[in-house]
Design an enzyme around this catalytic site. Structure first.
Site, short mmCIF file in Angstrom:
data_model
loop_
_atom_site.label_atom_id
_atom_site.label_comp_id
_atom_site.label_asym_id
_atom_site.label_seq_id
_atom_site.Cartn_x
_atom_site.Cartn_y
_atom_site.Cartn_z
N ARG A 9 0.83 -1.21 0.00
CA ARG A 9 0.00 0.00 0.00
C ARG A 9 0.86 1.26 0.00
NH1 ARG A 9 -3.35 2.62 4.61
NH2 ARG A 9 -4.95 3.77 3.47
N HIS A 33 0.64 4.50 -2.39
CA HIS A 33 0.43 5.86 -1.88
C HIS A 33 1.60 6.78 -2.20
CE1 HIS A 33 -3.10 5.20 1.13
NE2 HIS A 33 -3.28 4.56 0.01
N VAL A 83 1.08 10.17 -5.43
CA VAL A 83 1.25 11.54 -4.93
C VAL A 83 2.65 12.02 -5.32
CG1 VAL A 83 1.07 13.02 -2.90
CG2 VAL A 83 -0.24 10.89 -2.99
N GLY A 122 4.31 11.23 -7.91
CA GLY A 122 5.10 10.15 -8.50
C GLY A 122 5.84 9.34 -7.43
N ASP A 159 8.46 8.90 -5.62
CA ASP A 159 9.66 9.68 -5.27
C ASP A 159 9.93 9.65 -3.77
OD1 ASP A 159 7.57 11.14 -4.24
OD2 ASP A 159 8.36 13.08 -4.88
N SER A 179 8.14 10.49 -1.43
CA SER A 179 7.57 11.62 -0.68
C SER A 179 6.74 11.13 0.50
CB SER A 179 6.72 12.51 -1.60
OG SER A 179 5.78 11.73 -2.31
N ASN A 190 -3.29 8.52 5.28
CA ASN A 190 -2.12 7.71 5.67
C ASN A 190 -1.95 7.50 7.17
OD1 ASN A 190 -1.16 7.28 3.03
ND2 ASN A 190 -0.14 9.28 3.00
N HIS A 211 -6.21 -5.74 -2.04
CA HIS A 211 -7.06 -5.83 -0.84
C HIS A 211 -7.32 -7.28 -0.43
CE1 HIS A 211 -8.66 -1.44 -1.36
NE2 HIS A 211 -7.39 -1.51 -1.00
N THR A 212 -6.60 -8.19 -1.03
CA THR A 212 -6.62 -9.58 -0.57
C THR A 212 -5.75 -9.78 0.65
OG1 THR A 212 -6.38 -11.87 -1.29
CG2 THR A 212 -4.70 -10.34 -2.06
N SER A 220 -8.37 -15.38 4.09
CA SER A 220 -6.91 -15.56 3.95
C SER A 220 -6.22 -14.19 3.93
CB SER A 220 -6.58 -16.34 2.68
OG SER A 220 -7.12 -15.70 1.53
N ASP A 252 -3.88 -13.98 -2.87
CA ASP A 252 -4.61 -14.89 -3.76
C ASP A 252 -5.80 -14.14 -4.36
OD1 ASP A 252 -6.35 -14.59 -1.63
OD2 ASP A 252 -6.05 -16.63 -0.87
#
Ligand code: HEM
Ligand SMILES: *[C@@H]1O[C@H](CO)[C@@H](O)[C@H](O)[C@H]1NC(C)=O
Length: 326
Positions: free
Chosen positions: A61, A65, A69, A71, A73, A75, A93, A192-193, A248, A253
């Site tokens: 994640r 994120h 935002v 690119g 980089d 940040s 965040n 989101h698995t 799981s 998966d």
């Protein structure tokens, strides 16, 4: 020169230019300058994962994120200072983003070995790959050579990251703003698995959906009941979390897509993928082709990882991923 040869020559020249434009980043970028860099990141992801397997989700994640935002980089890694509220302290965040210590540990070891060579943005891109791999996804080559930015603004995280209340058209637009297709959006949502969510990210679907209906009717009612137990209304604990894919939650998966098909997607932004015929078909296809989803996910991560990157002499190689070089 014959006309045919001339045409072949022209085609070669043109192709060469196109390749150069796209190949800003290179696989094996640190092969000669810091050959152990990727290995160290992989070790630190593994160490972090042993302590807390949730960091894998956190790092996948975090790369997303970062890239959405300014690119990719790094940040997202910069700490807030008295004069600046950084991305990591935007509500998108904080308090949810996790895994920062894995990046810090990898960076410290890499700096000790090859000072000022490996960017924090690349370390994060490698760590996201290793996190997908360690949770049962696919290992893939990460083109590298990103440089670190010098700006991080909380307001930009809020305006560039999609909230969980978005519908399929809004999500498609958000991803298209970053050069990603609707299908890549569906593919990447499969992240989101793994991982968890704070109750605050979806409690509107349980208690105050809209002015006439308290509970989102598109959410499976049995599942909604379970979520209500785990996330009591008006709960005073903003740190309360639930697993994203309860069957799981630590394995990459396709059961996320099965959840969505069973109306057990946690967010509106998950459930909404069933409301458009194309994205609905993609959800169904992903449940049926786990191997294809894995390779599509790897390819989409590589593409997302090229978003707005700084290369060459632009930006910095930060000495500490949390602090802009002075
Ligand atoms: C499509 C739009 C997306 C929306 C609206 C969205 C929204 C969210 C929200 C609200 C959470 C829960 C945060 C919390 O409350 O703790 C979350 C978690 C997560 N998201 Fe997304 N997300 C999206 C796309 C993505 C993408 C593209 C990736 C990566 C490729 C991703 C990876 C993750 C992961 C791994 C978690 C679990 C984090 C953890 O356990 O620490 N998401 N997402
Ligand atoms: C509230 O949501 C329900 C179910 O989606 C819908 O039928 C209803 O029209 C909505 N009401 C308002 C005021 O938007």
């Amino acid at each position: 020169m014959t006309r045919k040869k001339l045409i072949i020559g022209l085609v070669l020249v043109v192709c060469h230019c196109v390749v150069e434009l796209e190949a800003q980043l290179q696989v094996g970028f640190y092969r000669s300058s810091c050959s152990l860099a990727e290995f160290i990141v992989k070790q630190e992801v593994r160490n972090g994962f042993i302590t807390d397997n949730g960091v894998a989700a956190g790092l996948v994640r975090m790369h997303f994120h970062d890239c959405f935002v300014r690119g990719c980089d790094a940040s997202v890694l910069i700490d807030t200072t008295p004069s600046n509220t950084a991305e990591k302290d935007s509500p998108a965040n904080n308090p949810s983003l996790r895994g920062f210590e894995v990046i810090d540990n990898a960076k410290a070891r890499i700096e000790a070995l090859c000072q000022g060579v490996v960017s924090c943005a690349d370390i994060l891109a490698f760590a996201a790959r290793d996190s997908f791999e360690i949770t049962g996804g696919l290992g893939y080559d990460v083109p590298a050579g990103r440089r670190d930015g010098r700006i991080s603004l909380a307001t930009e995280a809020s305006s560039n990251l999609p909230p969980p209340t978005f519908d399929v058209n809004q999500l498609t637009q958000t991803f298209s703003n970053k050069g990603l297709t609707q299908e890549e959006m569906v593919t990447l949502s499969g992240a989101h698995t793994i991982g968890r969510s704070h109750c605050t990210s979806f409690s509107n679907r349980l208690y105050n959906f809209n002015t006439t209906t308290s509970q989102d009717p598109s959410l499976d009612s049995l599942y909604a009941g379970q979520l209500k137990q785990q996330c009591p209304q008006g709960s005073t604990n903003p740190n309360q979390v639930v697993p994203m894919n309860p069957s799981s939650p630590t394995i990459s998966d396709v059961s996320y897509y099965r959840d969505v098909l069973a109306n057990r997607g946690l967010f509106t932004s998950d459930q909404t993928l069933l409301t458009n015929p194309k994205t609905r078909t993609e959800v169904i296809q992903n449940t049926q082709n786990p191997l294809i989803w894995r390779s599509k996910f790897a390819a989409a991560m590589v593409k997302m990882g090229q978003t707005g990157v700084l290369t060459g002499n632009a930006g910095d190689i930060r000495a500490n991923c949390r602090v802009i070089n002075s």
